[in-house]
Design a protein around this motif. Structure first.
Motif, PDB file in Angstrom:
ATOM      1  N   ILE A   1       0.839  -1.197   0.000  1.00 19.22           N
ATOM      2  CA  ILE A   1       0.000   0.000   0.000  1.00 19.22           C
ATOM      3  C   ILE A   1       0.877   1.251   0.000  1.00 19.22           C
ATOM      4  O   ILE A   1       1.947   1.265   0.612  1.00 19.22           O
ATOM      5  N   ASP A   2       0.449   2.288  -0.722  1.00 16.21           N
ATOM      6  CA  ASP A   2       1.216   3.533  -0.795  1.00 16.21           C
ATOM      7  C   ASP A   2       1.040   4.358   0.483  1.00 16.21           C
ATOM      8  O   ASP A   2       0.050   4.208   1.191  1.00 16.21           O
ATOM      9  N   ALA A   3       2.010   5.270   0.688  1.00 20.68           N
ATOM     10  CA  ALA A   3       1.990   6.057   1.916  1.00 20.68           C
ATOM     11  C   ALA A   3       1.081   7.277   1.822  1.00 20.68           C
ATOM     12  O   ALA A   3       0.778   7.913   2.820  1.00 20.68           O
ATOM     13  N   ASP A   4       0.616   7.582   0.594  1.00 17.58           N
ATOM     14  CA  ASP A   4      -0.079   8.866   0.401  1.00 17.58           C
ATOM     15  C   ASP A   4      -1.587   8.805   0.602  1.00 17.58           C
ATOM     16  O   ASP A   4      -2.299   9.755   0.311  1.00 17.58           O
ATOM     17  N   LEU A   5      -2.082   7.670   1.083  1.00 17.21           N
ATOM     18  CA  LEU A   5      -3.509   7.455   1.359  1.00 17.21           C
ATOM     19  C   LEU A   5      -4.385   7.540   0.109  1.00 17.21           C
ATOM     20  O   LEU A   5      -5.587   7.770   0.213  1.00 17.21           O
ATOM     21  N   GLN A   6      -3.776   7.356  -1.049  1.00  9.33           N
ATOM     22  CA  GLN A   6      -4.598   7.268  -2.273  1.00  9.33           C
ATOM     23  C   GLN A   6      -5.353   5.947  -2.248  1.00  9.33           C
ATOM     24  O   GLN A   6      -6.349   5.775  -2.934  1.00  9.33           O
ATOM     25  N   GLN A   7      -4.811   5.014  -1.488  1.00  6.95           N
ATOM     26  CA  GLN A   7      -5.449   3.703  -1.329  1.00  6.95           C
ATOM     27  C   GLN A   7      -5.875   3.581   0.125  1.00  6.95           C
ATOM     28  O   GLN A   7      -5.054   3.709   1.017  1.00  6.95           O
TER      29      GLN A   7
ATOM     30  N   ASP B   1      -7.474  11.225  -3.725  1.00  6.17           N
ATOM     31  CA  ASP B   1      -6.434  12.221  -3.994  1.00  6.17           C
ATOM     32  C   ASP B   1      -5.300  12.021  -3.000  1.00  6.17           C
ATOM     33  O   ASP B   1      -5.520  11.541  -1.895  1.00  6.17           O
ATOM     34  N   ARG B   2      -4.111  12.415  -3.419  1.00  5.69           N
ATOM     35  CA  ARG B   2      -2.962  12.333  -2.538  1.00  5.69           C
ATOM     36  C   ARG B   2      -3.205  13.173  -1.281  1.00  5.69           C
ATOM     37  O   ARG B   2      -3.653  14.317  -1.394  1.00  5.69           O
ATOM     38  N   ALA B   3      -2.906  12.619  -0.088  1.00  2.16           N
ATOM     39  CA  ALA B   3      -3.139  13.373   1.141  1.00  2.16           C
ATOM     40  C   ALA B   3      -2.248  14.613   1.174  1.00  2.16           C
ATOM     41  O   ALA B   3      -2.680  15.707   1.511  1.00  2.16           O
TER      42      ALA B   3
HETATM   43 MG    MG Z   1       0.318   7.990  -5.060  1.00  2.13          MG
END
Ligand code: MG
Ligand code: UDP
Length: 318
Positions: A92-98, A199-201
């Motif tokens: 999982i990505d760190a940017d909370l897009q997921q 969206d990216r946090a």
């Molecule tokens: Mg991303």
């Protein structure tokens, strides 16, 4: 340990704490043990400092692998899977897009169905730029034609899988990694679930068009040798066309239909055409040779400068 969240981080100073808090809020309610494996991929901002602060302050199981430089997201995922201790592993990505809520659902699916090895998310609707979307869908069409491995349109690295899948992925030590392909190549029972990208946090994507384009080329080369057949196809087609051309000219001259076509121009055109086609073919072979050369050097996929184990483990070890 039930679940390991593998989180690659490159310049994510504004996101790591938010990610930690959001994930903790979700998984604390799930009632199973979990850990967060953060991989700091040579960030140039204060990501590592933020992660260390989190590690010191949080009661959660936090593991940090910090690279000696930026090795790329693929290397970060590999390192994360290698260090993950969970029965289930989630990329999982760190940017909370997921959203972590989707991960909780993935885990539930794996718990419900013992036959299922992997639950992967795919984007039903792309919310990005139309041109980028067009290139991405063309890429999927091309790679599916060129490769015997199936690539699910819109599938991302966002997935949760069992240890058997993790071990299979780790057993492939290739240097130029393309996880979407590797995870498909290993097989196992995979369920695809649709999800909506957020969206990216905070911060911006680190994937420029050029980086994405090169990544796409890497993907095609890692899973298909079809481009290597191009010289053969072009050569055969060129041969047939030349033979036909010769035949037409012979027949035309036999019937005295020979026109006053400027032969000089034709020859220059043909020399340039076949010269450049040959260079393209040599270039393709060269690209594969370069990849083989790099793989032959057998360099490690990543180098860690620092590995910080969860606090719980420190206590147990004492
Ligand atoms: Mg991303
Ligand atoms: N990332 C990484 N190394 C890199 C580039 C990106 O570890 O060299 C991480 C990044 O921190 C994020 C994830 O990979 O957690 C996805 O990157 P990004 O959000 O920039 O890509 P996008 O979501 O736009 O595809």
């Amino acid at each position: 340990m039930k679940l390991s969240l593998v989180v690659p981080c490159y310049n994510e100073e504004g996101n790591v704490r938010l990610f930690h808090d959001t994930a903790a809020a979700v998984f604390d309610c799930e009632g199973y043990e979990y850990e967060m494996v953060f991989v700091n991929d040579g960030s140039k901002d204060s990501t590592l400092a933020q992660l260390k602060k989190l590690h010191a302050e949080s009661e959660k199981n936090i593991r940090i692998i910090s690279f000696s430089r930026n090795f790329g997201k693929e290397a970060a995922m590999y390192a994360g899977i290698q260090h993950a201790k969970g029965e289930y592993i989630c990329l999982i990505d760190a940017d909370l897009q997921q959203r972590p809520e989707v991960v909780a659902y993935m885990v539930r699916r794996l718990e419900e169905n013992a036959e299922l090895d992997c639950v992967a998310a795919f984007q039903e609707q792309r919310i990005e730029d139309k041109t980028l979307s067009f290139f991405k869908s063309s890429f999927y069409k091309l790679i599916n034609k060129a490769s015997s491995t199936t690539f699910m349109q819109g599938a991302s690295d966002f997935r949760t899988f069992r240890r058997n899948v993790a071990d299979a992925v780790l057993s492939m030590g290739e240097y130029h990694r393309f996880s979407k392909g590797l995870l498909s190549w290993v097989g196992f029972n995979t369920e695809y679930i649709p999800y909506q990208v957020q969206d990216r946090a905070s911060g911006e994507t680190s994937w420029s068009f050029k980086k994405l384009f090169n990544y796409a080329i890497d993907g095609i080369m890692a899973f298909s040798t079809a481009p290597l057949s191009l010289p053969l196809v072009l050569g055969a087609a060129g041969g047939v066309i030349s033979a036909l051309y010769l035949l037409v000219r012979i027949i035309a001259s036999a019937f005295s239909l020979y026109d006053s076509f400027d032969r000089g121009t034709l020859i220059v055109f043909l020399v340039l055409l076949f010269g450049s086609l040959q260079l393209v073919c040599i270039g393709i072979v060269g690209k594969y040779l370069a990849k083989t050369y790099e793989q032959g050097k057998n360099r490690p996929i990543y180098l860690a400068r620092e590995i910080i184990e969860p606090k719980e483990k420190d206590k147990k070890d004492e």
